[in-house]
Structures are given as structure tokens and as C-alpha cells.
Scaffold this motif. Sequence first.
Motif, PDB file in Angstrom:
ATOM      1  N   PHE A 197       8.250   1.250   4.605  1.00 33.60           N
ATOM      2  CA  PHE A 197       9.392   1.861   3.932  1.00 33.60           C
ATOM      3  C   PHE A 197       9.172   3.344   3.791  1.00 33.60           C
ATOM      4  O   PHE A 197       8.028   3.809   3.617  1.00 33.60           O
ATOM      5  CB  PHE A 197       9.560   1.237   2.538  1.00 33.60           C
ATOM      6  N   LEU A 198      10.249   4.102   3.844  1.00 32.07           N
ATOM      7  CA  LEU A 198      10.173   5.548   3.662  1.00 32.07           C
ATOM      8  C   LEU A 198      11.309   6.036   2.780  1.00 32.07           C
ATOM      9  O   LEU A 198      12.470   5.619   2.951  1.00 32.07           O
ATOM     10  CB  LEU A 198      10.249   6.260   5.019  1.00 32.07           C
ATOM     11  N   SER A 199      10.960   6.946   1.866  1.00 32.14           N
ATOM     12  CA  SER A 199      11.948   7.700   1.100  1.00 32.14           C
ATOM     13  C   SER A 199      11.598   9.175   1.263  1.00 32.14           C
ATOM     14  O   SER A 199      10.632   9.672   0.662  1.00 32.14           O
ATOM     15  CB  SER A 199      11.926   7.311  -0.378  1.00 32.14           C
TER      16      SER A 199
ATOM     17  N   LEU B 291      13.339   7.715   9.535  1.00 37.23           N
ATOM     18  CA  LEU B 291      14.475   7.789   8.618  1.00 37.23           C
ATOM     19  C   LEU B 291      14.188   6.955   7.380  1.00 37.23           C
ATOM     20  O   LEU B 291      13.338   6.063   7.400  1.00 37.23           O
ATOM     21  CB  LEU B 291      15.747   7.265   9.299  1.00 37.23           C
ATOM     22  N   ASP B 292      14.930   7.217   6.308  1.00 33.19           N
ATOM     23  CA  ASP B 292      14.770   6.433   5.087  1.00 33.19           C
ATOM     24  C   ASP B 292      15.085   4.971   5.354  1.00 33.19           C
ATOM     25  O   ASP B 292      15.951   4.637   6.157  1.00 33.19           O
ATOM     26  CB  ASP B 292      15.718   6.946   3.995  1.00 33.19           C
ATOM     27  N   GLY B 293      14.366   4.134   4.655  1.00 35.49           N
ATOM     28  CA  GLY B 293      14.669   2.714   4.740  1.00 35.49           C
ATOM     29  C   GLY B 293      13.473   1.905   5.166  1.00 35.49           C
ATOM     30  O   GLY B 293      12.338   2.379   5.193  1.00 35.49           O
TER      31      GLY B 293
ATOM     32  N   ILE C 234       0.866  -1.184   0.000  1.00 27.57           N
ATOM     33  CA  ILE C 234       0.000   0.000   0.000  1.00 27.57           C
ATOM     34  C   ILE C 234       0.897   1.227   0.000  1.00 27.57           C
ATOM     35  O   ILE C 234       1.678   1.427   0.925  1.00 27.57           O
ATOM     36  CB  ILE C 234      -0.922   0.003   1.228  1.00 27.57           C
ATOM     37  N   ASN C 235       0.766   2.022  -1.043  1.00 31.00           N
ATOM     38  CA  ASN C 235       1.628   3.186  -1.209  1.00 31.00           C
ATOM     39  C   ASN C 235       1.026   4.438  -0.611  1.00 31.00           C
ATOM     40  O   ASN C 235      -0.198   4.574  -0.510  1.00 31.00           O
ATOM     41  CB  ASN C 235       1.904   3.425  -2.690  1.00 31.00           C
ATOM     42  N   CYS C 236       1.899   5.351  -0.264  1.00 29.29           N
ATOM     43  CA  CYS C 236       1.469   6.636   0.299  1.00 29.29           C
ATOM     44  C   CYS C 236       2.436   7.720  -0.171  1.00 29.29           C
ATOM     45  O   CYS C 236       3.648   7.583   0.024  1.00 29.29           O
ATOM     46  CB  CYS C 236       1.446   6.552   1.820  1.00 29.29           C
ATOM     47  N   THR C 237       1.907   8.729  -0.804  1.00 30.41           N
ATOM     48  CA  THR C 237       2.721   9.901  -1.145  1.00 30.41           C
ATOM     49  C   THR C 237       2.174  11.090  -0.379  1.00 30.41           C
ATOM     50  O   THR C 237       0.958  11.171  -0.127  1.00 30.41           O
ATOM     51  CB  THR C 237       2.705  10.197  -2.650  1.00 30.41           C
TER      52      THR C 237
ATOM     53  N   GLY D  94       6.177   6.591   0.849  1.00 32.85           N
ATOM     54  CA  GLY D  94       6.353   5.452   1.718  1.00 32.85           C
ATOM     55  C   GLY D  94       5.390   4.352   1.338  1.00 32.85           C
ATOM     56  O   GLY D  94       4.463   4.562   0.524  1.00 32.85           O
ATOM     57  N   TYR D  95       5.607   3.180   1.869  1.00 30.74           N
ATOM     58  CA  TYR D  95       4.649   2.093   1.651  1.00 30.74           C
ATOM     59  C   TYR D  95       4.608   1.171   2.838  1.00 30.74           C
ATOM     60  O   TYR D  95       5.546   1.100   3.638  1.00 30.74           O
ATOM     61  CB  TYR D  95       4.936   1.325   0.352  1.00 30.74           C
ATOM     62  N   LEU D  96       3.496   0.475   2.912  1.00 29.32           N
ATOM     63  CA  LEU D  96       3.303  -0.579   3.902  1.00 29.32           C
ATOM     64  C   LEU D  96       3.227  -1.891   3.139  1.00 29.32           C
ATOM     65  O   LEU D  96       2.484  -2.009   2.169  1.00 29.32           O
ATOM     66  CB  LEU D  96       2.015  -0.349   4.688  1.00 29.32           C
ATOM     67  N   LEU D  97       4.014  -2.860   3.570  1.00 29.21           N
ATOM     68  CA  LEU D  97       4.044  -4.164   2.914  1.00 29.21           C
ATOM     69  C   LEU D  97       3.489  -5.195   3.882  1.00 29.21           C
ATOM     70  O   LEU D  97       3.970  -5.311   5.014  1.00 29.21           O
ATOM     71  CB  LEU D  97       5.485  -4.523   2.522  1.00 29.21           C
ATOM     72  N   LEU D  98       2.482  -5.901   3.442  1.00 26.99           N
ATOM     73  CA  LEU D  98       1.897  -6.948   4.268  1.00 26.99           C
ATOM     74  C   LEU D  98       2.161  -8.291   3.595  1.00 26.99           C
ATOM     75  O   LEU D  98       1.784  -8.508   2.446  1.00 26.99           O
ATOM     76  CB  LEU D  98       0.399  -6.750   4.427  1.00 26.99           C
ATOM     77  N   GLN D  99       2.791  -9.194   4.320  1.00 29.52           N
ATOM     78  CA  GLN D  99       3.132 -10.497   3.776  1.00 29.52           C
ATOM     79  C   GLN D  99       2.264 -11.576   4.403  1.00 29.52           C
ATOM     80  O   GLN D  99       1.691 -11.386   5.480  1.00 29.52           O
ATOM     81  CB  GLN D  99       4.616 -10.794   4.039  1.00 29.52           C
TER      82      GLN D  99
END
Lengths: 115, 109
Positions: free
Chosen positions: B63-65, B51-53, B20-23, B71-76
Motif C-alpha cells: 500500500f502507498l499513501s 500510485l496511491d492505493g 510492515i510499515n515504511c515512512t 507505505g506498508y507491506l502486508l503478508l497474509q
Amino acid sequence: DAGVIQSPRHEVTEMGQEVTLRCKPISGHDYLFWYRQTMMRGLELLIYFNNNVPIDDSGMPEDRFSAKMPNASFSTLKIQPSEPRDSAVYFCASSLGLGKNTEAFFGQGTRLTVV
Amino acid sequence: GQSLEQPSEVTAVEGAIVQINCTYQTSGFYGLSWYQQHDGGAPTFLSYNGLDGLEETGRFSSFLSRSDSYGYLLLQELQMKDSASYFCAVDNAGNMLTFGGGTRLMVKP
């Protein structure tokens, strides 16, 4: 700690009536937030306090809305007079502070219906 | 002003991975958080990136840039119980969270 406690959980009132929502934050948290959630507008920050002092109330929609925090363990959000468009779920949240401590703990919300 | 953009809805199957992306565009930035909200429930904290990463917490990663305001949220290993709304939130004043519109995730068998 029991978490953030809000009351009432549900409120149904007639247009024009005064509504008071209550919140008890987590003990030791310096920040308290009031949010409103609707399908159309999502989660909106209404106002937040730091150490009982209002810091930013730019999200308060109108003068009909007012919020107080008389002490570290209690806050109220008042709507007077209420209107149907105020119908929403109102959340109170509290947090410790900066950085990772920005984690906000939410209460279960008050579902307000104004008819 | 502040704006956070995320997809309104995502559908995935059990066991899959979803991102799930977020700008965001905000006047200040301290960090990006993610919250989960089940229907009828309250938002609950999932993760924070200052922080980034990549930050990993069990099946969830975020994740953040900062340079990309993204940024995004990754669900596995998706489970049915992951069906919920997911909100990104920017801490843009040292301790003031502004939330995105939320992404409704539906996990199908």
C-alpha cells in the motif's frame, strides 16, 4: 538469461591490497547499480550507471573506491588500497528503467573480508 | 537527504497476518518498492507502488499513501519460508533505489 552474475562470490584479502569485484548485468538492462551491505549501515547505493555512463557516485565512500563500466555487459568495482572497514557484501544489480521497470535484479553478491 | 524508517524486527506465527510499515522522507519520489532477502541471499523484488492505493500479488499486498509519505507491506497466511528481511525502497530519481534499514520477520510455528 542467467541473471546478474558477480564474481568472485567470496574474497579474503589483506589490508592494503587491491580488490576488484566484477559484474555482468542482465542483457538489455540499461541501468547497473553497485550496493554495499553491512549490519551497521544496511544496503547502501555506491554508484549507478545508465547506458554505461556513471550517473551518481555520491555514495562512493572514498577515493579508494572506483567503478567502471567499459561496455554494456561488464562492470567492475575496485578498492585500492583495501581496509578492514571495507568488509561487507557487495551487490551488483541491474534494471530496465523507469516506473515499474525500476525492479532491480540483484546478483548473489561478493562477500569481501579484509584482514 | 533521504531517510526511510521501518521497524527493525517483527515476530508472528504461522498462518497469521503481518504488516510492515515504511515512512520516508526523500528529495524526490517516483515510487515505493518492497524487497525480500533471506539470510545469505540477494534481495528479490516483491512489489512496486507508483500510485496511491493497494497492489496485491498473491499472499502479499503493498500500500502507498503519497500524501502521508507512508507505505506498508502486508503478508497474509504466513509461512515459515516467509522468515526473511524485508526492505522498502524509494525510487527517488527516476531509477535510483534508496533502501530502508530492513525489517527482520521471524515466523514461528
